[in-house]
Design an enzyme around this catalytic site. Sequence first.
Site, short mmCIF file in Angstrom:
data_model
loop_
_atom_site.label_atom_id
_atom_site.label_comp_id
_atom_site.label_asym_id
_atom_site.label_seq_id
_atom_site.Cartn_x
_atom_site.Cartn_y
_atom_site.Cartn_z
N LYS A 16 58.98 31.69 14.46
CA LYS A 16 58.80 33.15 14.70
C LYS A 16 59.95 33.70 15.55
O LYS A 16 60.47 34.78 15.28
CB LYS A 16 57.46 33.42 15.43
CG LYS A 16 56.23 32.96 14.67
CD LYS A 16 54.98 33.10 15.49
CE LYS A 16 54.90 32.18 16.68
NZ LYS A 16 54.77 30.74 16.36
N HIS A 41 59.56 30.01 22.01
CA HIS A 41 60.25 30.61 20.85
C HIS A 41 61.74 30.34 20.98
O HIS A 41 62.38 30.75 21.95
CB HIS A 41 59.93 32.11 20.79
CG HIS A 41 58.49 32.39 20.51
ND1 HIS A 41 57.96 33.66 20.42
CD2 HIS A 41 57.44 31.55 20.28
CE1 HIS A 41 56.67 33.57 20.15
NE2 HIS A 41 56.34 32.30 20.08
P1 GDP Z 1 58.22 29.50 17.20
O1 GDP Z 1 57.32 29.08 18.30
O2 GDP Z 1 57.46 29.93 15.98
O3 GDP Z 1 59.24 30.53 17.62
O4 GDP Z 1 59.03 28.19 16.77
P2 GDP Z 1 59.72 27.12 17.75
O5 GDP Z 1 60.93 27.72 18.32
O6 GDP Z 1 58.73 26.56 18.69
O7 GDP Z 1 60.05 25.95 16.74
C1 GDP Z 1 60.86 26.14 15.62
C2 GDP Z 1 62.04 25.16 15.72
O8 GDP Z 1 62.71 25.11 14.47
C3 GDP Z 1 63.09 25.59 16.72
O9 GDP Z 1 63.69 24.44 17.25
C4 GDP Z 1 64.08 26.37 15.87
O10 GDP Z 1 65.41 26.38 16.41
C5 GDP Z 1 64.05 25.58 14.60
N1 GDP Z 1 64.28 26.33 13.36
C6 GDP Z 1 63.92 27.61 13.04
N2 GDP Z 1 64.23 27.89 11.75
C7 GDP Z 1 64.81 26.76 11.26
C8 GDP Z 1 65.30 26.39 9.97
O11 GDP Z 1 65.26 27.15 9.00
N3 GDP Z 1 65.80 25.12 9.83
C9 GDP Z 1 65.83 24.23 10.87
N4 GDP Z 1 66.32 23.02 10.63
N5 GDP Z 1 65.36 24.54 12.09
C10 GDP Z 1 64.85 25.79 12.27
P1 IMO Z 2 54.28 29.20 19.71
O1 IMO Z 2 54.19 30.66 20.04
C1 IMO Z 2 52.11 25.51 18.86
C2 IMO Z 2 48.32 24.88 20.97
C3 IMO Z 2 48.26 23.77 22.00
C4 IMO Z 2 46.80 23.38 21.89
C5 IMO Z 2 46.11 24.74 21.67
C6 IMO Z 2 45.54 25.37 22.94
O2 IMO Z 2 55.45 28.51 20.28
O3 IMO Z 2 54.08 28.96 18.26
P2 IMO Z 2 46.67 26.58 25.03
O4 IMO Z 2 47.70 26.10 26.01
O5 IMO Z 2 47.09 27.79 24.27
O6 IMO Z 2 45.30 26.74 25.64
O7 IMO Z 2 46.54 25.37 23.97
O8 IMO Z 2 47.10 25.60 21.12
N1 IMO Z 2 49.42 25.87 21.19
C7 IMO Z 2 50.53 25.94 20.43
N2 IMO Z 2 50.94 25.15 19.42
N3 IMO Z 2 52.83 26.59 19.21
C8 IMO Z 2 52.41 27.40 20.21
O9 IMO Z 2 53.02 28.56 20.51
C9 IMO Z 2 51.23 27.06 20.89
N4 IMO Z 2 50.56 27.62 21.93
C10 IMO Z 2 49.45 26.88 22.09
O10 IMO Z 2 49.12 22.71 21.65
O11 IMO Z 2 46.59 22.63 20.73
MG MG Z 3 57.01 27.42 19.55
#
Ligand code: GDP
Ligand code: IMO
Ligand code: MG
Length: 432
Positions: A16, A41
């Site tokens: 996201k 994020h």
């Molecule tokens: P969010 O919580 O939904 O914002 O996602 P996170 O940042 O926690 O996890 C997504 C991971 O995938 C991060 O390390 C990003 O840099 C990486 N990422 C996002 N889009 C892509 C993609 O299209 N390809 C690859 N290989 N990595 C990606």
């Molecule tokens: P983003 O925004 C993935 C999961 C935790 C746990 C459950 C409850 O980066 O996608 P909490 O601390 O919210 O009470 O934990 O939710 N969890 C996530 N898993 N991405 C997240 O956020 C999360 N935020 C909480 O691992 O299973």
């Molecule tokens: Mg995340």
Amino acid sequence: MSAVVVVGAQWGDEGKGKLIDVLAANADTVVRFQGGSNAGHTLVVNGKKTVLHLIPSGILHADKTCLIASGVVIDIFGLVTEIQNLKATGYQITGTQLQISDTATVLLPYHKVLDQAREKSLSDGKIGTTGKGIGPAYEDRAARRALIMSDLFDTPNLLKKLEFVLKEKNSLLKNLYDVPEIKAQDLFDQIQTVVEILRPHRLSDVSLLISQKMKQGKKILFEGAQGTLLDIHHGTYPFVTSSSTVAGSGSVSAGIGPHHLSKIVGVFKAYATRVGSGPFPSELHDNIGAQIQKEGHEFGSTTGRARRCGWLDLVALKYAIRLNGINSLAMMKIDVLSCLDEVSVCTSYKLRGEVITDFPTSTEDVSQVEPIIETFPGWKVDITQVKSVKDLPLKAMNYIHFIQQHVGCPIDVISVGPDREQTLWIKPLYNN
Ligand code: GDP
Ligand code: IMO
Ligand code: MG
């Protein structure tokens, strides 16, 4: 079109942050509407990585407004660290750029202590929370005993409020979890160290500001945290987070009518991951799961925990489309699957001998379903440098088309790497 909402269509970490950073270039304002620093994020710009927990993912664009709306639980000390870290890497973060709702919930250290103590005390049934105090902070909000952001600036009454809330918290911490008491005066003093840093970012009315901006035709982007399957009402309860993660929650949190949310973008990975406990029907416990975890660097952005990996689950994705009203999909991380000889998806489940195509509402049923899998040949070529959808390998396109057809929703964006630039558009989400 004035408001676009971006939500996670799986169990969080779909990418996201990356998508918001890309879309923010064409928006005026980015609004974070729920969750707290449980979110992580990740944004990558020219190879430079930034991980945000509370600050909206539009912040790397200096000319955009970033709002934190009422439905967010704000770890004020974590937020100040985030602001300072960004400043240390050359971003300004002015009071105009980042504005925080006066009615958002304040998350304080005792929420974290309670969250961690509760998890520690459980042998079975751990939720696997991030330990960031999210559940206890939302509990206080619902119980009408939370401090809200405006309380921080009401110095004459702040100590009294802390004394009131800590009376109950200390009794709970001491008697149930044997944790040392937290003194109201100490916490008051600690809060004073951050109040002046937060003051320039204070905004009394997020709803009014958004409404004025929308009247001027400005584009508003709503940033969801976590994912649909972690929603407090519709997720795999109790293995969920404590907020409503679906698109409608954006309207409630920001105080704008639901009809303004015209475009609902569901972000999903080309496979599936989950962190923490709870059922995950398409989970892989074999070498392929391990390979996806390694290639996708599937380790939490907030806690560093290994993410469980599995095939893309189209039953769950269809459920997310329905709950949010998703009318546009963004598929992330398809490049990770390039390492596989074959790529599979879960198209339906078998439950007590019957084939089902709708996600069960009972978590027990979700934990009992067997995934029914369809398999496709892999494309086995590096796609991270592809600049246009028409240059994707045919086998990858077949996979994308199958998903789109099966769930009945267009895939408008395909991400082939973590960087801003590694984004392919099938259809622009903003017309400009
Ligand atoms: P969010 O919580 O939904 O914002 O996602 P996170 O940042 O926690 O996890 C997504 C991971 O995938 C991060 O390390 C990003 O840099 C990486 N990422 C996002 N889009 C892509 C993609 O299209 N390809 C690859 N290989 N990595 C990606
Ligand atoms: P983003 O925004 C993935 C999961 C935790 C746990 C459950 C409850 O980066 O996608 P909490 O601390 O919210 O009470 O934990 O939710 N969890 C996530 N898993 N991405 C997240 O956020 C999360 N935020 C909480 O691992 O299973
Ligand atoms: Mg995340």
